[in-house]
Design a protein around this motif. Structure first.
Motif, PDB file in Angstrom:
ATOM      1  N   GLU A   1      38.941  78.927 -35.848  1.00  0.00           N
ATOM      2  CA  GLU A   1      39.780  78.194 -34.684  1.00  0.00           C
ATOM      3  C   GLU A   1      38.521  77.588 -33.602  1.00  0.00           C
ATOM      4  OE1 GLU A   1      41.071  82.405 -34.094  1.00  0.00           O
ATOM      5  OE2 GLU A   1      40.824  81.088 -35.813  1.00  0.00           O
ATOM      6  N   ARG A   2      37.631  78.662 -33.402  1.00  0.00           N
ATOM      7  CA  ARG A   2      36.554  78.186 -32.207  1.00  0.00           C
ATOM      8  C   ARG A   2      35.590  77.384 -32.727  1.00  0.00           C
ATOM      9  NH1 ARG A   2      35.328  83.901 -29.000  1.00  0.00           N
ATOM     10  NH2 ARG A   2      37.263  84.628 -28.275  1.00  0.00           N
ATOM     11  N   ILE A   3      35.262  77.285 -34.226  1.00  0.00           N
ATOM     12  CA  ILE A   3      34.429  76.596 -34.725  1.00  0.00           C
ATOM     13  C   ILE A   3      34.994  75.065 -34.574  1.00  0.00           C
ATOM     14  CG2 ILE A   3      33.237  75.841 -36.687  1.00  0.00           C
ATOM     15  CD1 ILE A   3      32.661  78.767 -37.274  1.00  0.00           C
TER      16      ILE A   3
ATOM     17  N   ALA B   1      37.413  74.083 -32.762  1.00  0.00           N
ATOM     18  CA  ALA B   1      37.482  73.645 -31.399  1.00  0.00           C
ATOM     19  C   ALA B   1      36.222  72.798 -31.015  1.00  0.00           C
ATOM     20  CB  ALA B   1      37.773  74.627 -30.500  1.00  0.00           C
ATOM     21  N   ALA B   2      35.189  73.551 -31.120  1.00  0.00           N
ATOM     22  CA  ALA B   2      33.850  72.785 -30.835  1.00  0.00           C
ATOM     23  C   ALA B   2      33.673  71.548 -31.620  1.00  0.00           C
ATOM     24  CB  ALA B   2      32.686  73.808 -31.344  1.00  0.00           C
ATOM     25  N   LEU B   3      33.988  71.559 -33.020  1.00  0.00           N
ATOM     26  CA  LEU B   3      33.808  70.167 -33.713  1.00  0.00           C
ATOM     27  C   LEU B   3      34.686  69.145 -33.025  1.00  0.00           C
ATOM     28  CD1 LEU B   3      33.923  71.745 -37.406  1.00  0.00           C
ATOM     29  CD2 LEU B   3      32.126  70.439 -36.360  1.00  0.00           C
ATOM     30  N   ASN B   4      36.024  69.485 -32.704  1.00  0.00           N
ATOM     31  CA  ASN B   4      36.679  68.710 -31.832  1.00  0.00           C
ATOM     32  C   ASN B   4      36.321  67.988 -30.774  1.00  0.00           C
ATOM     33  OD1 ASN B   4      38.433  69.095 -34.138  1.00  0.00           O
ATOM     34  ND2 ASN B   4      39.981  70.502 -32.801  1.00  0.00           N
ATOM     35  N   THR B   5      35.283  68.680 -30.086  1.00  0.00           N
ATOM     36  CA  THR B   5      34.689  68.123 -28.931  1.00  0.00           C
ATOM     37  C   THR B   5      33.586  67.147 -29.247  1.00  0.00           C
ATOM     38  OG1 THR B   5      32.718  69.727 -28.789  1.00  0.00           O
ATOM     39  CG2 THR B   5      34.970  70.204 -27.676  1.00  0.00           C
ATOM     40  N   GLY B   6      33.106  67.026 -30.516  1.00  0.00           N
ATOM     41  CA  GLY B   6      31.952  66.363 -31.194  1.00  0.00           C
ATOM     42  C   GLY B   6      30.711  66.785 -31.290  1.00  0.00           C
ATOM     43  N   GLN B   7      30.824  68.312 -31.065  1.00  0.00           N
ATOM     44  CA  GLN B   7      29.387  69.028 -31.361  1.00  0.00           C
ATOM     45  C   GLN B   7      29.565  69.192 -32.717  1.00  0.00           C
ATOM     46  OE1 GLN B   7      27.559  70.522 -29.223  1.00  0.00           O
ATOM     47  NE2 GLN B   7      26.157  71.523 -31.026  1.00  0.00           N
TER      48      GLN B   7
ATOM     49  N   GLY C   1      30.533  80.338 -46.154  1.00  0.00           N
ATOM     50  CA  GLY C   1      32.105  80.676 -45.659  1.00  0.00           C
ATOM     51  C   GLY C   1      32.625  79.569 -44.534  1.00  0.00           C
ATOM     52  N   HIS C   2      31.768  79.495 -43.825  1.00  0.00           N
ATOM     53  CA  HIS C   2      31.931  78.734 -42.539  1.00  0.00           C
ATOM     54  C   HIS C   2      32.109  77.142 -42.753  1.00  0.00           C
ATOM     55  CE1 HIS C   2      31.170  81.550 -38.886  1.00  0.00           C
ATOM     56  NE2 HIS C   2      32.527  81.901 -39.577  1.00  0.00           N
ATOM     57  N   TRP C   3      30.974  76.648 -43.709  1.00  0.00           N
ATOM     58  CA  TRP C   3      30.579  75.319 -43.682  1.00  0.00           C
ATOM     59  C   TRP C   3      30.682  74.649 -44.888  1.00  0.00           C
ATOM     60  CZ3 TRP C   3      30.649  73.677 -39.305  1.00  0.00           C
ATOM     61  CH2 TRP C   3      30.518  74.406 -38.061  1.00  0.00           C
ATOM     62  N   SER C   4      30.783  75.232 -46.229  1.00  0.00           N
ATOM     63  CA  SER C   4      30.665  74.544 -47.311  1.00  0.00           C
ATOM     64  C   SER C   4      31.930  73.560 -47.568  1.00  0.00           C
ATOM     65  CB  SER C   4      31.087  75.557 -48.518  1.00  0.00           C
ATOM     66  OG  SER C   4      32.122  76.438 -48.558  1.00  0.00           O
ATOM     67  N   GLU C   5      32.969  73.887 -47.041  1.00  0.00           N
ATOM     68  CA  GLU C   5      34.219  72.692 -47.127  1.00  0.00           C
ATOM     69  C   GLU C   5      34.020  71.718 -46.172  1.00  0.00           C
ATOM     70  OE1 GLU C   5      37.971  74.677 -47.293  1.00  0.00           O
ATOM     71  OE2 GLU C   5      37.523  75.691 -49.312  1.00  0.00           O
ATOM     72  N   LYS C   6      33.669  72.045 -44.955  1.00  0.00           N
ATOM     73  CA  LYS C   6      33.564  71.376 -43.732  1.00  0.00           C
ATOM     74  C   LYS C   6      32.452  70.227 -43.788  1.00  0.00           C
ATOM     75  CE  LYS C   6      35.521  74.168 -40.011  1.00  0.00           C
ATOM     76  NZ  LYS C   6      35.626  75.354 -40.936  1.00  0.00           N
ATOM     77  N   ARG C   7      31.427  70.506 -45.093  1.00  0.00           N
ATOM     78  CA  ARG C   7      30.600  69.590 -45.081  1.00  0.00           C
ATOM     79  C   ARG C   7      30.962  68.234 -45.293  1.00  0.00           C
ATOM     80  NH1 ARG C   7      25.270  68.895 -43.615  1.00  0.00           N
ATOM     81  NH2 ARG C   7      23.950  70.990 -44.038  1.00  0.00           N
TER      82      ARG C   7
ATOM     83  N   ASP D   1      37.630  77.946 -23.188  1.00  0.00           N
ATOM     84  CA  ASP D   1      37.661  76.314 -23.152  1.00  0.00           C
ATOM     85  C   ASP D   1      36.222  75.894 -23.551  1.00  0.00           C
ATOM     86  OD1 ASP D   1      37.582  73.736 -22.284  1.00  0.00           O
ATOM     87  OD2 ASP D   1      38.740  74.077 -20.281  1.00  0.00           O
ATOM     88  N   ILE D   2      36.069  75.620 -24.815  1.00  0.00           N
ATOM     89  CA  ILE D   2      35.117  75.291 -25.103  1.00  0.00           C
ATOM     90  C   ILE D   2      34.417  73.989 -24.681  1.00  0.00           C
ATOM     91  CG2 ILE D   2      33.664  74.413 -27.503  1.00  0.00           C
ATOM     92  CD1 ILE D   2      35.119  77.064 -28.903  1.00  0.00           C
ATOM     93  N   SER D   3      35.010  73.077 -24.530  1.00  0.00           N
ATOM     94  CA  SER D   3      34.793  71.793 -24.059  1.00  0.00           C
ATOM     95  C   SER D   3      34.122  71.944 -22.770  1.00  0.00           C
ATOM     96  CB  SER D   3      36.119  70.851 -23.932  1.00  0.00           C
ATOM     97  OG  SER D   3      35.377  69.518 -23.552  1.00  0.00           O
ATOM     98  N   ALA D   4      34.590  72.702 -21.842  1.00  0.00           N
ATOM     99  CA  ALA D   4      34.440  72.858 -20.330  1.00  0.00           C
ATOM    100  C   ALA D   4      32.839  73.534 -20.413  1.00  0.00           C
ATOM    101  CB  ALA D   4      35.247  73.747 -19.646  1.00  0.00           C
TER     102      ALA D   4
END
Length: 221
Positions: free
Chosen positions: A41-43, A45-51, A64-70, A3-6
């Motif tokens: 999916e964990r990354i 989930a953290a983004l979905n909390t506003g992190q 690999g993690h971030w080039s598309e998310k930018r 529970d990443i939000s918690a």
């Protein structure tokens, strides 16, 4: 299922509790979610909390993690917290908003050259090897003055110091030393504290804390 939000809420609560207990430090340090070797999916989930602030150890994995998310998250803030080879300086400048692991003159010069070429000037921390451990990265204590001077001479945006205390040592001794060294060089930012000691680090003045397991749970890879 983690529970990443918690977990994020627990971190904020723990820091406040330590602050209330000690009456010292920083009640609201910048929380860097360390996403190295975490599944997407964990990354997400953290983004979905506003992190929006994340730390990575390796340039290629971070791409690999971030080039598309930018483009999806324009307020994303990426920190390189792992060691950087000079031949990866170009990619690091392209991707990261902050490089926390500058630890030698050659690297400082390589970053300065690339920053000038790209007209992009990330925040810089010098990583200090506060335990003078021969097997660990970080600037040795007797080399720090020269590296600070070189970073300033190269017009790097040097904003603070970072450390990773030796395993088994009392981290408070290293946090205190880092704070003393930063004050000597008129640097106001301290990146210190990880999953096991982030509240202590905040109580001792950390402005940035790097937390992985306490947010994402144990890594599966």
């Amino acid at each position: 299922m983690t529970d990443i939000s918690a977990n994020l809420a627990d971190i904020t609560t723990s820091i406040k509790a330590m602050y209330d207990h000690t009456g010292t430090g920083n009640i609201n340090p910048k929380l860097i979610a360390v996403s190295k070797r975490q599944p997407d999916e964990r990354i997400q989930a953290a983004l979905n909390t506003g992190q929006r602030i994340f730390g990575e150890n390796r340039v290629q994995e971070a791409i690999g993690h971030w080039s598309e998310k930018r483009s999806l998250y324009p307020d994303l803030e990426l920190h390189l917290i792992g060691s950087l080879q000079t031949n990866k300086a170009k990619e690091a400048i392209e991707l990261f908003d902050c490089i926390q692991s500058v630890d030698r003159l050659k690297l400082a010069k390589a970053i300065a050259r690339e920053a000038e070429k790209q007209n992009k000037h990330p925040d810089i921390f010098i990583q200090v090897n506060t335990g003078n451990e021969t097997q660990k990265g970080g600037c040795l204590l007797h080399e720090l003055d020269a590296l600070v001077q070189e970073c300033k001479a190269q017009n790097l945006n040097l904003i603070g110091l970072m450390c990773i205390p030796p395993v088994g040592d009392d981290p408070s001794l290293h946090f205190a030393l880092l704070k003393k060294l930063a004050k000597r060089h008129a640097l106001t930012n301290l990146s210190m504290g990880m999953s096991n000691d982030y509240a202590l680090a905040a109580s001792m003045g950390a402005t940035h804390i790097r937390v992985g397991t306490a947010i994402f749970g144990e890594r599966t890879i």
